[in-house]
Design a protein around this motif. Sequence first.
Motif, short mmCIF file in Angstrom:
data_model
loop_
_atom_site.label_atom_id
_atom_site.label_comp_id
_atom_site.label_asym_id
_atom_site.label_seq_id
_atom_site.Cartn_x
_atom_site.Cartn_y
_atom_site.Cartn_z
N GLY A 3 0.83 -1.20 0.00
CA GLY A 3 0.00 0.00 0.00
C GLY A 3 0.86 1.24 0.00
O GLY A 3 2.01 1.25 0.37
N THR A 4 0.24 2.35 -0.41
CA THR A 4 0.99 3.59 -0.53
C THR A 4 1.20 4.28 0.79
O THR A 4 2.30 4.63 1.18
N VAL A 5 0.11 4.49 1.49
CA VAL A 5 0.18 5.20 2.77
C VAL A 5 -0.60 4.41 3.78
O VAL A 5 -1.76 4.08 3.57
N HIS A 6 0.00 4.11 4.92
CA HIS A 6 -0.67 3.35 5.96
C HIS A 6 -0.88 4.23 7.16
O HIS A 6 -0.17 5.20 7.42
N GLY A 7 -1.90 3.86 7.97
CA GLY A 7 -2.21 4.63 9.15
C GLY A 7 -1.07 4.69 10.13
O GLY A 7 -0.77 5.72 10.70
N THR A 8 -0.37 3.57 10.32
CA THR A 8 0.72 3.58 11.28
C THR A 8 1.87 4.44 10.79
O THR A 8 2.54 5.11 11.57
N ALA A 9 2.09 4.45 9.50
CA ALA A 9 3.20 5.21 8.97
C ALA A 9 2.92 6.70 8.96
O ALA A 9 3.79 7.53 9.23
N GLY A 10 1.67 7.05 8.63
CA GLY A 10 1.36 8.46 8.47
C GLY A 10 0.63 9.09 9.62
O GLY A 10 0.22 10.23 9.55
N GLU A 11 0.46 8.34 10.70
CA GLU A 11 -0.37 8.82 11.81
C GLU A 11 0.12 10.14 12.38
O GLU A 11 -0.66 11.02 12.67
N ARG A 13 2.02 12.48 11.02
CA ARG A 13 2.53 13.41 10.02
C ARG A 13 1.43 14.32 9.53
O ARG A 13 0.26 13.97 9.55
N SER A 14 1.84 15.52 9.09
CA SER A 14 0.88 16.42 8.46
C SER A 14 1.48 17.03 7.19
O SER A 14 0.81 17.79 6.51
N ASP A 15 2.72 16.65 6.85
CA ASP A 15 3.43 17.24 5.71
C ASP A 15 3.60 16.20 4.61
O ASP A 15 4.69 15.77 4.29
N TYR A 16 2.48 15.77 4.01
CA TYR A 16 2.54 14.75 2.98
C TYR A 16 3.02 15.36 1.66
O TYR A 16 2.84 16.54 1.38
N THR A 17 3.60 14.50 0.81
CA THR A 17 3.95 14.92 -0.54
C THR A 17 2.69 14.97 -1.39
O THR A 17 1.63 14.49 -0.98
N ARG A 18 2.80 15.54 -2.58
CA ARG A 18 1.63 15.64 -3.45
C ARG A 18 1.09 14.26 -3.83
O ARG A 18 -0.12 14.04 -3.84
N GLU A 19 2.00 13.32 -4.10
CA GLU A 19 1.56 11.97 -4.45
C GLU A 19 0.87 11.29 -3.28
O GLU A 19 -0.15 10.61 -3.44
N GLU A 20 1.41 11.50 -2.07
CA GLU A 20 0.78 10.92 -0.89
C GLU A 20 -0.59 11.53 -0.64
O GLU A 20 -1.54 10.84 -0.27
N ASN A 21 -0.72 12.85 -0.86
CA ASN A 21 -2.01 13.50 -0.70
C ASN A 21 -3.05 12.91 -1.65
O ASN A 21 -4.20 12.67 -1.28
N ARG A 22 -2.63 12.68 -2.90
CA ARG A 22 -3.55 12.10 -3.87
C ARG A 22 -3.95 10.69 -3.46
O ARG A 22 -5.13 10.32 -3.55
N ALA A 23 -2.98 9.93 -2.99
CA ALA A 23 -3.28 8.56 -2.56
C ALA A 23 -4.24 8.56 -1.37
O ALA A 23 -5.17 7.75 -1.29
N ILE A 24 -4.01 9.49 -0.44
CA ILE A 24 -4.88 9.58 0.74
C ILE A 24 -6.30 9.97 0.33
O ILE A 24 -7.28 9.41 0.83
N ARG A 25 -6.41 10.95 -0.57
CA ARG A 25 -7.74 11.37 -1.01
C ARG A 25 -8.47 10.23 -1.72
O ARG A 25 -9.67 10.02 -1.50
N ARG A 26 -7.75 9.50 -2.58
CA ARG A 26 -8.37 8.36 -3.27
C ARG A 26 -8.83 7.31 -2.25
O ARG A 26 -9.93 6.75 -2.38
#
Length: 604
Positions: A3-11, A13-26
Amino acid sequence: MSGTVHGTAGEDRSDYTREENRAIRRRSWRLLISLLAPIRRQVALVAAVVVAQTGVRVLGPALIGLGIDQALPGVVERADWGPAWFVGAAYVATALGGAALLAWYDVLAARVTQNVLLDLRTRVFRHTQRLSLEFHETYTSGRIISRQTSDLDTIRELLNGGLNQLVHGVLYGVFTFVALAVVDWRSSLVLVAAFVPLSILMRWFYVNSQRAYRVSRVVSAKLIVKFVETMTGIRAGKAFRTEPRNEVEFGGLAAEYRRVNMRSIRLFGTFEPGLMAISATAIGAVVLWGGIRVAEGAFSAGLLLTAVLYVRNFFSPLQEVAMFLNSFQAAAAALEKVSGVLEEDLTVPDPIRPVPLPHARGALRFDDVTFGYGEGRTILPSFDLDIPAGQTVALVGTTGAGKSTLAKLLSRFYDPSDGRVTLDGVDLRDLDGRDLRRAIVMVTQEAYLFSGTVADNIALGKPDATIEEIRAAAEAVGADAFIRSLPDGYDTDVNKRGGRVSAGQRQLVSFARAFLADPAVLILDEATASLDIPSERMIQEALQTLLADRTAIIIAHRLSTVAIADRVLVMEHGRIVEDGSPAELTAGTGRFAQLHAAWRDSLV
């Protein structure tokens, strides 16, 4: 994990990259769509009702303009009240119809909201419960509580009121613009011109509030984690007098939470005056342009009032849209966290085609097993071991030798990186989950008691057990006497974490629980560590009877427990360095003999 972004990894953080933001929104949209799909008919009905209700509301200004231009002259010039009564009745009818549709919408929307929340809450609980031990050892309980409480409450607030604000605001704005264009297309040009600064303001507010609320959810989770950890470890905190430090740390987090919330408030404090300025300018332009045309006789006073009302009404719901954006940003950040948990992969997945094993004998084998936790060092390198059915094996060794890891692999809390662990020749990864839990039971040093009675806790692994079977299991491990001495005996409520019983008594209850389950394989991981010497001796006597015809793995630092074993395995750095009976190894000069001698000296 994939997976691209996981809850444990991104819990945190608030400074995501553009690709991570897109993955999170999807990911968040996928979750939202999956929640709405089963109730799409209810959603469609809600949409139809809100469209009808908005359309009825838009008729109001047109009726007022019609009354001024048509009905009022008839009353003044000809005393003809017919048109006035008609317009008045129509206005009242639209008001009552709009109110009825709004009431219907509120009921329908509440039903949709509760259905979505029920589905989401159940999903989070079911998924987090199925996730492997690896997840729960890295994702703190406070963060899980945050997902189930504050995050779901934020989503509820959005669904309850936020969507109402958005739908009404957007639809009302569109319908109002169309109506204004029909009444006076020239006045609608003013709104077209006002749309440029309006879109810039809305875009600025959306982007900045998104960042603010994402930070807010991270800080909120940290605040909850600190509170839960402090209350959970209250005994250790009081023992080491950590209250002042905890107050400072919690106060700092609370102050940070206040700071990020004030940032959001300041954003809205800038947005609302800006919206009012654009609205006032647009209304002033319509009044000026319309007044000139009225003076020239090219426009009527009723149409001017209608145009002014429509322009005012166009901007009024935009404040609701802004409030929605406020709620939406908070809910979107919460939905990101919740969807992140639901996207976590099962590192110990259920087999696609499970192999049934209803009556296990208890033969265990580690076949060229390699295992390490996450990206850490390898704990078991190419490990091989055979344990025949019915054999009692004791595992000894220094801390970090791999003993508990062995037990976790046998219980299938983890799967090996390479190789396989088998029960009666069947890979544990292929076993039906119910057969596996029935065949292998593990008792750990932490004897957790759930809320409920003592009898309920003993019957955890066999819910249909009779009270006679429960008492027999308690008697077998020597727990019956202390249980009968409790206020309500077996019906005593142990409260959370067994608050009414001591650590040793909780361990005895956990032993009774395991023995009642009657597994083919029983694993004792430092299970006697909380017992005093008399209780341990009583347990050893019970074990000699209860472990007969059963495979048992005993992990213990107290070598007195090892005496009942048929076989002793000494482990160092994930490898077996000695293997033999307790008598053979004690008589030798190896590592176990040294440990045994040191243990005997400590007793003296």
